[in-house]
Design a protein around this motif. Structure first.
Motif, mmCIF file in Angstrom:
data_model
loop_
_atom_site.group_PDB
_atom_site.id
_atom_site.type_symbol
_atom_site.label_atom_id
_atom_site.label_comp_id
_atom_site.label_asym_id
_atom_site.label_seq_id
_atom_site.Cartn_x
_atom_site.Cartn_y
_atom_site.Cartn_z
ATOM 1 N N THR A 175 40.813 39.677 45.750
ATOM 2 C CA THR A 175 39.442 38.912 45.653
ATOM 3 C C THR A 175 39.184 38.781 44.120
ATOM 4 O OG1 THR A 175 37.303 39.008 46.562
ATOM 5 C CG2 THR A 175 38.104 41.159 45.810
ATOM 6 N N TYR A 176 38.742 37.814 43.544
ATOM 7 C CA TYR A 176 38.443 37.405 42.396
ATOM 8 C C TYR A 176 37.368 36.491 42.139
ATOM 9 C CZ TYR A 176 41.326 33.208 43.281
ATOM 10 O OH TYR A 176 41.848 31.992 43.892
ATOM 11 N N GLN A 177 36.828 36.360 40.916
ATOM 12 C CA GLN A 177 35.933 35.286 40.544
ATOM 13 C C GLN A 177 36.602 34.107 40.421
ATOM 14 O OE1 GLN A 177 33.282 36.216 37.180
ATOM 15 N NE2 GLN A 177 32.546 38.277 38.246
ATOM 16 N N ASP A 178 36.208 33.003 40.760
ATOM 17 C CA ASP A 178 36.991 31.644 40.585
ATOM 18 C C ASP A 178 36.581 31.032 39.358
ATOM 19 O OD1 ASP A 178 38.282 29.397 41.105
ATOM 20 O OD2 ASP A 178 36.854 28.447 42.327
ATOM 21 N N SER A 179 37.246 31.809 38.186
ATOM 22 C CA SER A 179 37.155 31.444 36.766
ATOM 23 C C SER A 179 38.360 31.784 36.044
ATOM 24 C CB SER A 179 36.013 32.259 36.153
ATOM 25 O OG SER A 179 36.401 33.497 36.240
ATOM 26 N N ASP A 180 38.465 31.602 34.795
ATOM 27 C CA ASP A 180 39.546 31.685 33.803
ATOM 28 C C ASP A 180 39.814 33.386 34.051
ATOM 29 O OD1 ASP A 180 39.714 29.119 33.255
ATOM 30 O OD2 ASP A 180 38.678 29.473 31.234
ATOM 31 N N PHE A 181 38.687 34.139 34.075
ATOM 32 C CA PHE A 181 39.070 35.556 34.039
ATOM 33 C C PHE A 181 39.759 36.084 35.546
ATOM 34 C CE2 PHE A 181 36.512 38.759 36.292
ATOM 35 C CZ PHE A 181 37.251 39.733 36.116
ATOM 36 N N GLY A 182 39.060 35.563 36.602
ATOM 37 C CA GLY A 182 39.460 35.847 37.848
ATOM 38 C C GLY A 182 41.069 35.415 38.080
ATOM 39 N N THR A 203 43.931 35.772 49.907
ATOM 40 C CA THR A 203 42.946 35.851 48.667
ATOM 41 C C THR A 203 41.541 35.278 48.832
ATOM 42 O OG1 THR A 203 43.574 33.638 47.949
ATOM 43 C CG2 THR A 203 44.876 35.470 47.133
ATOM 44 N N THR A 204 40.624 35.673 48.322
ATOM 45 C CA THR A 204 39.284 35.142 48.468
ATOM 46 C C THR A 204 38.777 34.918 47.046
ATOM 47 O OG1 THR A 204 38.045 37.186 48.417
ATOM 48 C CG2 THR A 204 38.866 36.293 50.449
ATOM 49 N N ALA A 205 38.102 33.962 46.957
ATOM 50 C CA ALA A 205 37.532 33.643 45.396
ATOM 51 C C ALA A 205 35.979 33.450 45.603
ATOM 52 C CB ALA A 205 38.222 32.368 44.802
ATOM 53 N N HIS A 206 35.371 33.781 44.487
ATOM 54 C CA HIS A 206 33.920 33.523 44.442
ATOM 55 C C HIS A 206 33.186 33.334 43.261
ATOM 56 C CE1 HIS A 206 34.455 37.943 43.693
ATOM 57 N NE2 HIS A 206 33.520 37.731 42.930
ATOM 58 N N ASP A 212 26.866 37.689 48.914
ATOM 59 C CA ASP A 212 27.135 38.045 50.271
ATOM 60 C C ASP A 212 28.686 37.925 50.217
ATOM 61 O OD1 ASP A 212 27.662 38.289 52.750
ATOM 62 O OD2 ASP A 212 26.243 36.798 53.327
ATOM 63 N N PHE A 213 29.271 39.200 50.566
ATOM 64 C CA PHE A 213 30.663 39.172 50.646
ATOM 65 C C PHE A 213 31.208 39.702 52.184
ATOM 66 C CE2 PHE A 213 29.853 39.426 46.239
ATOM 67 C CZ PHE A 213 30.719 38.601 45.612
ATOM 68 N N ASN A 214 30.351 39.578 53.008
ATOM 69 C CA ASN A 214 30.880 39.852 54.464
ATOM 70 C C ASN A 214 31.950 39.105 55.030
ATOM 71 O OD1 ASN A 214 28.923 42.161 55.512
ATOM 72 N ND2 ASN A 214 27.381 40.336 54.561
ATOM 73 N N ALA A 215 31.727 37.810 54.723
ATOM 74 C CA ALA A 215 33.005 36.749 55.329
ATOM 75 C C ALA A 215 34.107 37.001 54.559
ATOM 76 C CB ALA A 215 32.482 35.457 55.371
ATOM 77 N N PRO A 216 34.118 37.012 53.126
ATOM 78 C CA PRO A 216 35.412 37.273 52.724
ATOM 79 C C PRO A 216 36.041 38.548 52.846
ATOM 80 C CG PRO A 216 33.672 36.399 50.981
ATOM 81 C CD PRO A 216 33.105 36.781 52.186
ATOM 82 N N MET A 217 35.393 39.746 53.117
ATOM 83 C CA MET A 217 35.938 41.018 53.204
ATOM 84 C C MET A 217 36.555 40.999 54.705
ATOM 85 S SD MET A 217 35.994 42.571 50.483
ATOM 86 C CE MET A 217 36.142 40.669 49.638
ATOM 87 N N CYS A 225 45.206 43.687 54.953
ATOM 88 C CA CYS A 225 45.453 44.107 53.646
ATOM 89 C C CYS A 225 45.407 45.804 53.613
ATOM 90 C CB CYS A 225 44.324 43.652 52.476
ATOM 91 S SG CYS A 225 44.167 41.925 52.475
ATOM 92 N N ASP A 226 46.051 46.515 52.854
ATOM 93 C CA ASP A 226 46.389 47.765 52.849
ATOM 94 C C ASP A 226 45.778 48.232 51.222
ATOM 95 O OD1 ASP A 226 49.823 48.428 52.957
ATOM 96 O OD2 ASP A 226 48.606 47.337 51.384
ATOM 97 N N VAL A 227 45.702 47.151 50.401
ATOM 98 C CA VAL A 227 45.377 47.217 49.063
ATOM 99 C C VAL A 227 44.719 46.015 48.535
ATOM 100 C CG1 VAL A 227 47.442 46.939 47.928
ATOM 101 C CG2 VAL A 227 45.378 48.093 46.746
ATOM 102 N N ILE A 228 43.386 46.136 47.818
ATOM 103 C CA ILE A 228 42.853 44.965 47.388
ATOM 104 C C ILE A 228 42.448 44.969 45.859
ATOM 105 C CG2 ILE A 228 40.743 43.306 47.469
ATOM 106 C CD1 ILE A 228 40.026 44.600 50.277
ATOM 107 N N MET A 229 43.288 44.019 45.106
ATOM 108 C CA MET A 229 43.060 44.082 43.823
ATOM 109 C C MET A 229 41.957 43.131 43.421
ATOM 110 S SD MET A 229 45.728 45.745 43.604
ATOM 111 C CE MET A 229 46.312 46.025 41.921
ATOM 112 N N MET A 230 41.187 43.526 42.382
ATOM 113 C CA MET A 230 39.771 42.846 42.286
ATOM 114 C C MET A 230 39.739 42.357 40.881
ATOM 115 S SD MET A 230 37.564 45.588 44.269
ATOM 116 C CE MET A 230 35.870 44.728 43.987
ATOM 117 N N GLY A 231 39.597 41.035 40.787
ATOM 118 C CA GLY A 231 39.140 40.195 39.716
ATOM 119 C C GLY A 231 37.626 40.117 39.576
ATOM 120 N N THR A 232 36.982 41.102 39.444
ATOM 121 C CA THR A 232 35.442 41.221 39.555
ATOM 122 C C THR A 232 34.924 42.193 38.547
ATOM 123 O OG1 THR A 232 35.623 43.170 40.973
ATOM 124 C CG2 THR A 232 35.559 40.904 42.277
ATOM 125 N N ILE A 233 33.608 41.791 38.424
ATOM 126 C CA ILE A 233 32.988 42.434 36.776
ATOM 127 C C ILE A 233 32.083 43.855 37.406
ATOM 128 C CG2 ILE A 233 32.012 42.284 34.848
ATOM 129 C CD1 ILE A 233 32.687 39.499 34.851
#
Length: 389
Positions: A175-182, A203-206, A212-217, A225-233
């Motif tokens: 799950t990641y921010q939809d940016s160069d960072f994510g 994957t999910t992007a935001h 609100d992350f109910n639908a993505p999760m 998934c048994d592990v979620i790698m996070m491109g978040t701040i």
């Protein structure tokens, strides 16, 4: 850091100039060097930008109190980008054309740095140790780019390898921010899963401002998934973790440099207990037994009425690296002499335990990263050894 501050106080109070007949150097006079920062002071990542720039200011003020560097004082200007690219571009235009900065330090945000570097480099202004671990901060090589720590890409590759080989995880999601960072985080996870014969299951992007992350999760949960790698701040990390916990879902959650923050570890109610995070350096809490760390934390809190966070420590180190580069450049300061001054810094150890090195064509100081976990509201290393990739 050890050893050079006394030299500033005792031997570098020289009257310096750019030299008779020499072309003027932007942002440099016989008594001053103008340095700028564009970072988030009031947006979604302000907890990092404020702490970071405050620590930089403290380091520069300490140097100025000791006479400056080779007779010059640092004039430090900070602009707020609110973690928005248009505001960052506007702020860079001001720093370049009104304030005439010599260099930029710890500019915050991957998309903001990516947008500003072309205009910055056209003016021959170095981009020093931006507050992002994106690969674009040092790739492709440019003499004006200097990066402080291991990239998001390498951090996540090391994390995937660890969770696959040490914990037996197979179904990786991102799950990641939809940016160069994510996207840099996603690229690291994708590369390592492929190298291990695995794949990213879902994957999910935001947007950085989403809450609100109910639908993505739910989407990731249903994908198995048994592990979620996070491109978040920070804010999105906290909300995602709380959302997952409320679902009763016991899945490993793994962040990186941008989410390695006490605002996450100390979230009220203990929701972030067990959250993993890769980090290029270990946060030194104010009660750390090392006297230099305690002195820094005490001085920072006395000045700003709060404890320094990890990004404050990162900024303090970045400021000292710049000061050392300026010192090494000598009194005839130019961009080229400054770059050589930074490139001459080898095996540098800051007060927090980081080891950083530069050299000609080596402007990426370290590839080391550590896996940590939240335990009893604090960040604790899972292993003391760094995971270099």
């Amino acid at each position: 850091m050890k050893g050079w501050l006394p030299a500033l106080a005792g031997g570098l109070l020289l009257n310096a100039s750019v030299g008779f007949g020499a072309s003027p150097v932007r942002g440099v006079t016989d008594s001053e060097i103008v340095i700028g920062t564009i970072t988030d002071l009031s947006g979604v990542t302000a907890v990092q930008g404020v702490n970071n720039s405050d620590a930089i200011r403290m380091a520069f003020d300490e140097a100025n109190a000791n006479g400056g560097v080779n007779g010059r004082k640092i004039k430090y200007i900070v602009e707020d980008n609110q973690y928005q690219v248009p505001r960052a571009v506007q702020a860079m235009n001001k720093l370049l054309n009104n304030d005439n900065i010599f260099l930029a330090i710890d500019d915050g945000g991957t998309p903001m740095n990516d947008a500003n570097m072309p205009a910055q480099f056209a003016k021959n202004v170095p981009n020093m140790f931006p507050l992002t671990a994106a690969r674009s901060m040092y790739e492709p090589y440019n003499k004006l780019k200097f990066a402080q720590f291991a990239s998001y890409y390498d951090q996540m590759r090391a994390a995937v390898k660890y969770f696959a080989q040490q914990k037996g995880r197979k179904a990786f999601c991102v799950t990641y921010q939809d940016s160069d960072f994510g996207k840099d985080v996603l690229a690291g996870v994708t590369a390592e899963t492929q190298a291990l014969g695995l794949k990213v299951v879902e994957t999910t992007a935001h947007r950085p401002t989403d809450t609100d992350f109910n639908a993505p999760m739910t989407k990731l949960h249903d994908a198995g998934c048994d592990v979620i790698m996070m491109g978040t701040i920070v804010r999105d990390t906290n909300i995602i973790i709380q959302t997952v916990r409320k679902m009763g879902w016991n899945v490993d959650l793994v962040g990186q440099f941008a989410s390695y923050d006490t605002a996450i570890a100390s979230l009220p109610g203990g929701a972030t207990e067990g959250f993993y995070c890769m980090t290029p350096a270990l946060y030194a809490y104010p009660d750390d037994p090392r006297p230099e760390v305690q002195a820094f934390a005490k001085k920072y809190k006395a000045r700003y009425n709060r404890d320094p966070n990890f990004h404050g420590e990162v900024g303090y180190t970045a400021a000292h690296l710049v000061l050392l580069g300026l010192q090494n450049a000598g009194k005839d300061l130019t961009v080229d002499s400054f770059i050589k001054g930074v490139e001459s810094i080898h095996d540098y150890k800051d007060i927090f335990g980081s080891e950083l090195s530069f050299g000609p064509n080596q402007h990426h100081a370290s590839t080391r990263s550590f896996l940590t976990v939240v335990k009893d509201g604090r960040w604790v290393p899972v292993e003391q050894e760094a995971l270099a990739y």
